[in-house]
Design a protein around this motif. Structure first.
Motif, PDB file in Angstrom:
ATOM      1  N   ARG A 213      -8.650 -17.045   6.616  1.00  0.00           N
ATOM      2  CA  ARG A 213      -7.526 -17.567   7.376  1.00  0.00           C
ATOM      3  C   ARG A 213      -7.916 -18.854   8.111  1.00  0.00           C
ATOM      4  O   ARG A 213      -7.338 -19.198   9.143  1.00  0.00           O
ATOM      5  N   TYR A 277      -8.698  -3.192   5.174  1.00  0.00           N
ATOM      6  CA  TYR A 277      -7.333  -3.577   4.796  1.00  0.00           C
ATOM      7  C   TYR A 277      -6.747  -2.576   3.800  1.00  0.00           C
ATOM      8  O   TYR A 277      -5.538  -2.269   3.852  1.00  0.00           O
ATOM      9  N   PHE A 295       1.672 -10.488   3.689  1.00  0.00           N
ATOM     10  CA  PHE A 295       1.154 -11.188   4.869  1.00  0.00           C
ATOM     11  C   PHE A 295       1.221 -12.701   4.673  1.00  0.00           C
ATOM     12  O   PHE A 295       1.669 -13.437   5.558  1.00  0.00           O
ATOM     13  N   LYS A 298       4.915 -14.279   4.683  1.00  0.00           N
ATOM     14  CA  LYS A 298       5.656 -14.363   5.937  1.00  0.00           C
ATOM     15  C   LYS A 298       5.226 -15.504   6.847  1.00  0.00           C
ATOM     16  O   LYS A 298       5.883 -15.775   7.849  1.00  0.00           O
ATOM     17  N   GLN A 299       4.129 -16.183   6.536  1.00  0.00           N
ATOM     18  CA  GLN A 299       3.619 -17.192   7.458  1.00  0.00           C
ATOM     19  C   GLN A 299       4.578 -18.385   7.526  1.00  0.00           C
ATOM     20  O   GLN A 299       5.020 -18.895   6.493  1.00  0.00           O
ATOM     21  N   GLU A 325       8.681  -6.534   3.845  1.00  0.00           N
ATOM     22  CA  GLU A 325       8.544  -7.011   5.212  1.00  0.00           C
ATOM     23  C   GLU A 325       7.558  -6.105   5.946  1.00  0.00           C
ATOM     24  O   GLU A 325       7.775  -4.889   6.039  1.00  0.00           O
ATOM     25  N   LEU A 326       6.503  -6.663   6.450  1.00  0.00           N
ATOM     26  CA  LEU A 326       5.497  -5.878   7.157  1.00  0.00           C
ATOM     27  C   LEU A 326       5.965  -5.585   8.586  1.00  0.00           C
ATOM     28  O   LEU A 326       6.486  -6.461   9.271  1.00  0.00           O
ATOM     29  N   ASP A 328       5.664  -4.590  12.657  1.00  0.00           N
ATOM     30  CA  ASP A 328       4.820  -5.101  13.742  1.00  0.00           C
ATOM     31  C   ASP A 328       3.536  -4.293  13.854  1.00  0.00           C
ATOM     32  O   ASP A 328       2.471  -4.840  14.173  1.00  0.00           O
ATOM     33  N   LEU A 331       1.195  -5.531  11.118  1.00  0.00           N
ATOM     34  CA  LEU A 331       0.688  -6.858  11.470  1.00  0.00           C
ATOM     35  C   LEU A 331      -0.355  -6.768  12.579  1.00  0.00           C
ATOM     36  O   LEU A 331      -1.363  -7.495  12.567  1.00  0.00           O
ATOM     37  N   SER A 332      -0.136  -5.879  13.520  1.00  0.00           N
ATOM     38  CA  SER A 332      -1.124  -5.662  14.574  1.00  0.00           C
ATOM     39  C   SER A 332      -2.424  -5.123  13.992  1.00  0.00           C
ATOM     40  O   SER A 332      -3.519  -5.533  14.398  1.00  0.00           O
ATOM     41  N   ILE A 334      -3.523  -5.646  10.918  1.00  0.00           N
ATOM     42  CA  ILE A 334      -4.165  -6.760  10.203  1.00  0.00           C
ATOM     43  C   ILE A 334      -4.934  -7.641  11.173  1.00  0.00           C
ATOM     44  O   ILE A 334      -6.094  -7.999  10.928  1.00  0.00           O
ATOM     45  N   ASN A 335      -4.316  -7.982  12.284  1.00  0.00           N
ATOM     46  CA  ASN A 335      -4.972  -8.866  13.238  1.00  0.00           C
ATOM     47  C   ASN A 335      -6.162  -8.194  13.919  1.00  0.00           C
ATOM     48  O   ASN A 335      -7.134  -8.860  14.284  1.00  0.00           O
TER      49      ASN A 335
END
Length: 346
Positions: A213, A277, A295, A298-299, A325-326, A328, A331-332, A334-335
């Motif tokens: 990333r 992942y 992922f 959506k950026q 659509e992922l 929240d 996405l949390s 993933i981060n």
């Protein structure tokens, strides 16, 4: 399918772009035809290629991918339905190849563009990109910039844009982009176009995926503020970000197995992050590939996600990712993984 426009143009493109670099090496012409037929039927109108392809590069297969696309255009008459992107290879001293030695001179562009047009059996290319810089910098897996004495390179960015402007006026290309680039030169290209009335770059084609990333560090802000879209390549990390390596199924003909020199995604940290992942994907009812592609899709700085496959079931799964659509929560997750193992495969 979802659609957007190439930045600074009225050219409508699908949010999924069909990558082609395996055609002529891992894939036959017939298989390339099948992929293009299916992708177009599914609403994918954006294809990306290069004069260098097929990859891994070999003298015998250089240009073969463009020939396959050209033969498909001739057979189907579908040229007008496709937004076509191609690239001029950079100088061979930075990435050895068999095309020409020099960098981005007028003679090099003449040779590259006319060669591509002939192979592609078309009279124009919608997006023409510089495959890699003609100076020493950090790209193709090099994490940090280390300045080298490159006095032989003189800032030629204005001259490159002037050359490309000529091809735009001739109708041979419609828009321009960069690839494997860094913030300094992207801003230099934008500066030249702004203050000298030269064509503005529309896109940057760089690697971007869950294991890399680095685009977010400096280039993503440029993309958003300057309206220059990312065309991410390797969104699945040469296939590392798929179920097959974790489950040890069907890997005998995977690119990372066939071509061990492509080792960027084989490090211990990359493998560990991939496992995490994978678990996140499975716990949320997704395949790892779908998680990874959704992922990227959506950026806000991504114009179109370049997928590349060797098998039809992969193509179907990759295209279908545009509908996912992922949450929240995902996405949390993933981060969280990214924060613990950031960018293991630059």
């Amino acid at each position: 399918m979802k659609y957007t426009k190439l930045p600074n143009t009225d050219i409508k493109v699908s949010k999924i772009c069909l990558g082609t670099m395996t055609w002529g090496k891992q894939n036959t012409e017939a298989e390339g035809f099948e992929q293009m037929d299916y992708a177009l039927d599914e609403g994918v109108n954006f294809f990306d290629t290069a004069e260098l392809y097929a990859i891994p590069k070999e003298r015998e297969t250089q240009g073969r991918t463009e020939e396959i696309i050209g033969n498909w255009f001739k057979r189907t008459g579908n040229r007008s339905k496709v937004v076509l992107a191609s690239k001029i290879a950079g100088p061979s001293k930075f990435n050895e190849h068999f095309i020409r030695e020099e960098g981005f001179t007028k003679a090099a562009f003449d040779d590259a563009i006319h060669g591509s047009l002939k192979r592609l059996q078309t009279d124009y290319i919608d997006l023409y990109q510089l495959h890699w810089p003609d100076r020493t910098t950090n790209y193709f897996g090099k994490r940090d910039y280390e300045h080298e004495n490159d006095e032989e390179w003189k800032d030629n960015i204005q001259g490159i844009l002037q050359i490309l402007e000529g091809y735009i006026k001739e109708g041979k290309i419609r828009s321009i982009g960069l690839s494997n680039e860094v913030p300094w030169s992207v801003m230099r290209y934008l500066e030249e176009s702004k203050f000298n009335g030269l064509p503005k770059i529309s896109t940057i084609q760089n690697p971007y995926n869950l294991l890399n990333r680095t685009y977010e560090i400096g280039l993503s802000e440029i993309s958003i503020r300057e309206n220059v879209g990312l065309l991410p390549y390797s969104p699945l990390g040469f296939g590392r970000l798929t179920d097959k390596f974790i489950e040890n199924k069907g890997i005998e003909d995977a690119r990372l197995v066939l071509f061990p020199e492509m080792s960027r995604y084989n490090g211990k940290q990359s493998i560990e992050a991939t496992k995490q992942y994978y678990d996140l994907a499975k716990n949320n009812g997704l395949s790892l590939a779908t998680l990874a592609l959704a992922f990227v899709n959506k950026q806000p700085f991504v114009t179109s996600n370049i997928i590349g496959v060797t098998k039809m079931h992969q193509l179907k799964e990759n295209i279908d990712s545009i509908q996912v659509e992922l949450s929240d929560e995902v996405l949390s997750g993933i981060n969280s993984i990214h924060n613990s193992i950031p960018n293991p495969a630059p």
